[in-house]
Design an enzyme around this catalytic site. Sequence first.
Site, short mmCIF file in Angstrom:
data_model
loop_
_atom_site.label_atom_id
_atom_site.label_comp_id
_atom_site.label_asym_id
_atom_site.label_seq_id
_atom_site.Cartn_x
_atom_site.Cartn_y
_atom_site.Cartn_z
N GLU A 103 30.56 45.35 44.69
CA GLU A 103 29.66 44.33 44.17
C GLU A 103 29.37 43.26 45.22
O GLU A 103 30.21 42.98 46.08
CB GLU A 103 30.26 43.69 42.91
CG GLU A 103 30.32 44.70 41.77
CD GLU A 103 30.99 44.20 40.51
OE1 GLU A 103 30.71 44.79 39.46
OE2 GLU A 103 31.79 43.25 40.56
N CYS A 116 27.86 36.50 49.09
CA CYS A 116 29.29 36.82 49.04
C CYS A 116 29.45 38.35 49.14
O CYS A 116 28.95 39.09 48.30
CB CYS A 116 29.84 36.29 47.71
SG CYS A 116 31.57 36.67 47.43
N CYS A 123 40.97 46.57 45.42
CA CYS A 123 41.83 45.74 46.28
C CYS A 123 43.27 46.21 46.11
O CYS A 123 43.68 46.65 45.03
CB CYS A 123 41.71 44.27 45.87
SG CYS A 123 42.57 43.16 47.01
N CYS A 127 46.70 40.60 42.91
CA CYS A 127 46.94 39.21 42.47
C CYS A 127 46.77 39.16 40.95
O CYS A 127 45.82 39.74 40.40
CB CYS A 127 45.96 38.26 43.15
SG CYS A 127 46.15 38.27 44.95
N CYS A 130 43.27 38.02 39.21
CA CYS A 130 42.01 38.53 39.75
C CYS A 130 41.60 39.85 39.10
O CYS A 130 42.41 40.78 39.01
CB CYS A 130 42.14 38.72 41.26
SG CYS A 130 40.62 39.29 42.02
N CYS A 344 34.07 33.97 41.06
CA CYS A 344 35.29 34.33 41.80
C CYS A 344 36.25 35.07 40.89
O CYS A 344 36.53 34.63 39.78
CB CYS A 344 36.03 33.08 42.25
SG CYS A 344 35.28 32.22 43.59
N1 SAH Z 1 41.14 38.61 49.11
C1 SAH Z 1 40.41 37.47 49.53
C2 SAH Z 1 38.97 37.40 49.03
C3 SAH Z 1 38.72 37.77 47.58
S1 SAH Z 1 39.22 36.62 46.34
C4 SAH Z 1 41.17 36.21 49.12
O1 SAH Z 1 42.18 36.31 48.44
O2 SAH Z 1 40.78 35.12 49.54
C5 SAH Z 1 38.11 35.30 46.53
C6 SAH Z 1 38.56 34.00 45.88
O3 SAH Z 1 38.50 34.10 44.46
C7 SAH Z 1 39.99 33.62 46.20
O4 SAH Z 1 40.07 32.28 46.60
C8 SAH Z 1 40.73 33.79 44.88
O5 SAH Z 1 41.83 32.93 44.81
C9 SAH Z 1 39.64 33.47 43.88
N2 SAH Z 1 39.85 34.07 42.57
C10 SAH Z 1 40.35 35.29 42.30
N3 SAH Z 1 40.39 35.49 40.97
C11 SAH Z 1 39.90 34.38 40.38
C12 SAH Z 1 39.64 33.99 39.02
N4 SAH Z 1 39.90 34.82 38.00
N5 SAH Z 1 39.11 32.79 38.80
C13 SAH Z 1 38.80 31.95 39.82
N6 SAH Z 1 38.98 32.28 41.11
C14 SAH Z 1 39.54 33.47 41.40
#
Ligand code: SAH
Length: 355
Positions: A103, A116, A123, A127, A130, A344
Amino acid sequence: MKNLLFNSIMVKKIESLYGLAFPEFKALMKKKGETEYRAIQLFSWIYKKNVSDVGSMYTLPNALKEKLISSFVFSPLTQRSVCISKDGTIKWAFCLQDNNVIETVYIPGEGKNTLCLSTQSGCALYCKFCATARMGFRKNLDVSEIVGQVMFVIKEIKRDSINHIVFMGMGEPLLNVKALLKTIDILTHKEGLNFSRRRITVSTAGYVPGIRVLKGASQVNLAVSLNASCDEKRSFIMNINKKYPLNVLFESLDDYYTDKRRRITFEYVLLPGFNMGEEDVQGLARLLNSIPSKVNLIPFNIFPGSAFRSPTEVEVNAFADRVYNLGVSVQVRRPRGSDALAACGQLGASHFAYE
Ligand code: SAH
């Protein structure tokens, strides 16, 4: 056995022109008996004029056009769906040649229009907050699959409508660092799209070996997803912290800053009941005051099945004020595109509908 061989030839991917950096265009032209000038012509047809049909590149000789047509394709992506949010954010889902899905999100803003990009399908970091983690890891994208996202989008909305590129979509960019760096070279080339490195941001969950590579290779901005300010909490929501805990991460960031003299951006997803208490405020301020930096607070975006709730505006503002009062440069990121699951951490949340 013969059949197997035949099948593997049949499915061999045809190379995409979007996968070649400028020096490779030069080498290609040399191999085809052409001058170096042809490489500039071809590169600017593709990236300045955004033409994706070799037949219409009228300044190129016919024999060369035929050779290119028989050896290369353009985009390795096909659009699967597009969602447009009420706030103007657009999310595209693309299907790759191997049927994996990625995406890409365009986020228009006042003076800052951001694209973006994804660097992986799915991934591997898992986390807890996410949505992309739910997909599991599918694969590293190759250069043409990352550049192809940009080229697709600028056909829909003009090149000038994008002034910032963030590698913050699906995946961990620094776990695909070779393709990432080559992509950045292509996007910033003067004979092509000519994006400024200062307007490109790579976001990492804290993959320390990748931060070291990036330090030696590029002048782009670095963003680090911090999300917790002590090892115990960070390891609970981000597995990567078990391997690269905060002291190791910050050591690599100190080195990065000493070398680049560029402020580090931190991202901190606000998870009520988990990382928004007084000790979290104190810990965050202590870490951030140890290095020239700023922090973007991102209210948690919910997705189907997520374990956390979104904070209220009052909670967000109270947290931001407390951090600010401890001398930290802080900004709140208002959620964008959440009604299209484009915010995000929501990428991939609708992916299971594809299967
Ligand atoms: N792997 C990379 C890029 C992808 S995540 C990283 O970790 O930076 C991009 C951003 O989205 C990160 O800052 C992450 O903390 C944030 N993010 C992930 N899941 C989220 C959610 N459910 N709500 C808000 N931000 C989120």
